[in-house]
Scaffold this motif. Sequence first.
Motif, PDB file in Angstrom:
ATOM      1  N   ASP A  28      16.286  49.522  61.148  1.00 29.02           N
ATOM      2  CA  ASP A  28      17.074  50.506  61.903  1.00 29.02           C
ATOM      3  C   ASP A  28      17.519  50.043  63.305  1.00 29.02           C
ATOM      4  N   HIS A  29      18.828  50.020  63.503  1.00 23.06           N
ATOM      5  CA  HIS A  29      19.396  49.649  64.806  1.00 23.06           C
ATOM      6  C   HIS A  29      20.773  50.296  64.948  1.00 23.06           C
ATOM      7  N   PRO A  30      21.191  50.519  66.180  1.00 20.67           N
ATOM      8  CA  PRO A  30      22.483  51.195  66.419  1.00 20.67           C
ATOM      9  C   PRO A  30      23.631  50.218  66.650  1.00 20.67           C
ATOM     10  N   HIS A  31      24.856  50.742  66.576  1.00 14.37           N
ATOM     11  CA  HIS A  31      26.063  50.031  67.013  1.00 14.37           C
ATOM     12  C   HIS A  31      27.005  51.060  67.631  1.00 14.37           C
ATOM     13  N   ARG A  32      27.767  50.624  68.623  1.00 16.45           N
ATOM     14  CA  ARG A  32      28.864  51.455  69.150  1.00 16.45           C
ATOM     15  C   ARG A  32      29.960  50.549  69.738  1.00 16.45           C
ATOM     16  N   VAL A  46      23.797  54.308  63.227  1.00 15.89           N
ATOM     17  CA  VAL A  46      22.460  53.719  63.199  1.00 15.89           C
ATOM     18  C   VAL A  46      22.200  53.380  61.746  1.00 15.89           C
ATOM     19  N   HIS A  47      21.830  52.138  61.492  1.00 12.23           N
ATOM     20  CA  HIS A  47      21.648  51.733  60.092  1.00 12.23           C
ATOM     21  C   HIS A  47      20.616  50.625  59.962  1.00 12.23           C
ATOM     22  N   SER A  48      20.282  50.320  58.687  1.00 12.28           N
ATOM     23  CA  SER A  48      19.443  49.164  58.379  1.00 12.28           C
ATOM     24  C   SER A  48      20.201  48.282  57.406  1.00 12.28           C
ATOM     25  N   GLU A  49      19.937  46.987  57.493  1.00 12.59           N
ATOM     26  CA  GLU A  49      20.534  46.014  56.571  1.00 12.59           C
ATOM     27  C   GLU A  49      19.408  45.092  56.119  1.00 12.59           C
ATOM     28  N   MET A  50      19.012  45.228  54.837  1.00  7.83           N
ATOM     29  CA  MET A  50      17.837  44.504  54.345  1.00  7.83           C
ATOM     30  C   MET A  50      18.172  43.768  53.049  1.00  7.83           C
TER      31      MET A  50
HETATM   32 FE    FE Z   1      23.985  46.280  62.018  1.00  9.30          FE
END
Ligand code: FE
Length: 301
Positions: free
Chosen positions: A64-68, A108-112
């Motif tokens: 989990d981490h954000p982007h803007r 906010v998302h996760s990439e696994m």
């Molecule tokens: Fe990302």
Amino acid sequence: MAETEKPSELQKPRHVVRKFQARPQHEGYGAVVRRSIGRFELKYFDPFLVLDEFSVAAPAGFPDHPHRGFETVTYMLEGAVTHEDFEGHKGTIKAGDLQWMTAGRGIVHSEMPAGQGTSKGLQLWVNLSSKNKMIEPRYQELQSKDIACTSKNGVAVRVIAGQSMGIQSPVYTRTPTMYLDFTIKPSAFLSQPIPPVWNAFVYVLEGEGVFGSERSGPVGPHHLLLLGQGDGLEVWNKSSKPIRFVLVGGEPLGEPVAQLGPFVMNTDEEIDRTVDDFQYCINGFEKAKHWRSGALIDLEV
Ligand code: FE
């Protein structure tokens, strides 16, 4: 060589003006990426903020981490990645698939990595202009089978964004962008137009090619080549194996950049406000308050 003998319709082919080898660095949770754009030597190549060649195997990944304020473009080369965001958008992108995510005002998302083995791909961050930084988030996703591709005279292209060899991608790029995945057979030659005012680069994935000038030396995998001014790129394959590389170009925004990790705005004040918005779960980050992805549960963080 006389103009008429030139095997290309370009008037002023671009030359390579800078060359980097992307070396591995740690990112996310136990993941390793080869970062080329976004390193200290090249903080920004307008409109591109980051280019990572990632290689991840479970349990490593990007929980989990954000982007803007920009877009993340994930193009899978091998294996698969499962993504999950705070809106409930979830899916798995596999080799050859594309996810063009407009973070806009906030994701906010996760990439696994999904499944066993190592998952590899490229992630490009495309900056958004000030008028687009706070738009609603949006996804454009294409499976491998739906990506436009063609081949001619020993050159094959997959058109991720923009157009090449008469083929057009359906992807809409708010910041005008071209993203082409080329494979060139031994002895074949490529001549690809690029809008003259755009910034453009090459990232080599496999094999060795001669870029920009027939007299320059061959360049192999994990190298980023920044192209100078001109109306296109010429590439020769003088080796005995195919070469695969991506050619990416974009219209420069010409705006100030204020960046704090995954937040990219125009001013420090906007970054301060973004940190507050994320911390207090407001102005686009409302759903971050009670959301945790499956990735965090798996990692027992
Ligand atoms: Fe990302």
